[in-house]
Design a protein around this motif. Structure first.
Motif, short mmCIF file in Angstrom:
data_model
loop_
_atom_site.label_atom_id
_atom_site.label_comp_id
_atom_site.label_asym_id
_atom_site.label_seq_id
_atom_site.Cartn_x
_atom_site.Cartn_y
_atom_site.Cartn_z
N PHE A 1 0.83 -1.20 0.00
CA PHE A 1 0.00 0.00 0.00
C PHE A 1 0.87 1.26 0.00
O PHE A 1 0.63 2.19 -0.77
N VAL A 2 1.88 1.28 0.85
CA VAL A 2 2.79 2.44 0.91
C VAL A 2 3.54 2.61 -0.41
O VAL A 2 3.69 3.74 -0.89
N ILE A 3 3.97 1.51 -1.01
CA ILE A 3 4.68 1.60 -2.30
C ILE A 3 3.77 2.21 -3.35
O ILE A 3 4.19 3.09 -4.12
N TYR A 4 2.51 1.77 -3.43
CA TYR A 4 1.59 2.33 -4.42
C TYR A 4 1.29 3.81 -4.14
O TYR A 4 1.14 4.59 -5.08
N ILE A 5 1.20 4.19 -2.88
CA ILE A 5 0.98 5.61 -2.54
C ILE A 5 2.17 6.44 -3.02
O ILE A 5 2.00 7.50 -3.64
N VAL A 6 3.38 5.97 -2.73
CA VAL A 6 4.59 6.69 -3.15
C VAL A 6 4.66 6.78 -4.67
O VAL A 6 4.93 7.85 -5.23
N LEU A 7 4.40 5.67 -5.35
CA LEU A 7 4.41 5.69 -6.82
C LEU A 7 3.33 6.60 -7.38
O LEU A 7 3.51 7.22 -8.43
N GLY A 8 2.20 6.69 -6.69
CA GLY A 8 1.11 7.56 -7.13
C GLY A 8 1.43 9.03 -7.02
O GLY A 8 0.89 9.86 -7.75
N VAL A 9 2.34 9.38 -6.12
CA VAL A 9 2.73 10.78 -5.96
C VAL A 9 3.93 11.11 -6.84
O VAL A 9 4.00 12.19 -7.44
N ILE A 10 4.86 10.17 -6.95
CA ILE A 10 6.11 10.42 -7.67
C ILE A 10 5.89 10.75 -9.14
O ILE A 10 6.60 11.57 -9.72
N TRP A 11 4.89 10.15 -9.78
CA TRP A 11 4.72 10.35 -11.23
C TRP A 11 4.44 11.82 -11.56
O TRP A 11 4.81 12.31 -12.62
#
Length: 85
Positions: free
Chosen positions: A49-59
């Protein structure tokens, strides 16, 4: 293009690029992110979940300048003096 005295992209160019990024770039980024996550052994749910949140912001970070002010009215429209309000 931008006016001679202005730096960067014009408002219309930024709107077009924002549309391209959202319609083409974002789905490609999602496919790459999901493919990478699927190739790894599945981490615990909270870590995933944390990985997807980070990837969702980084893009969006590299494209922040493109999206800034897109939802507002064209700032150059009022200065042209073409009779429209």
């Amino acid at each position: 293009m931008a006016k001679p005295g202005k730096k960067g992209l014009s408002y219309k160019a930024r709107r077009r690029w924002a549309l391209v990024i959202l319609l083409v770039g974002l789905p490609i980024y999602i496919m790459v992110a999901v493919t990478i996550m699927n190739s790894l052994n599945r981490p615990p749910v909270l870590v995933e979940f944390v990985i997807y949140i980070v990837l969702g912001v980084i893009w969006a970070l590299p494209f922040k300048f493109v999206f800034r002010g897109i939802g507002q009215a064209d700032p150059d429209e009022g200065r042209q003096g073409n009779g429209k309000p």
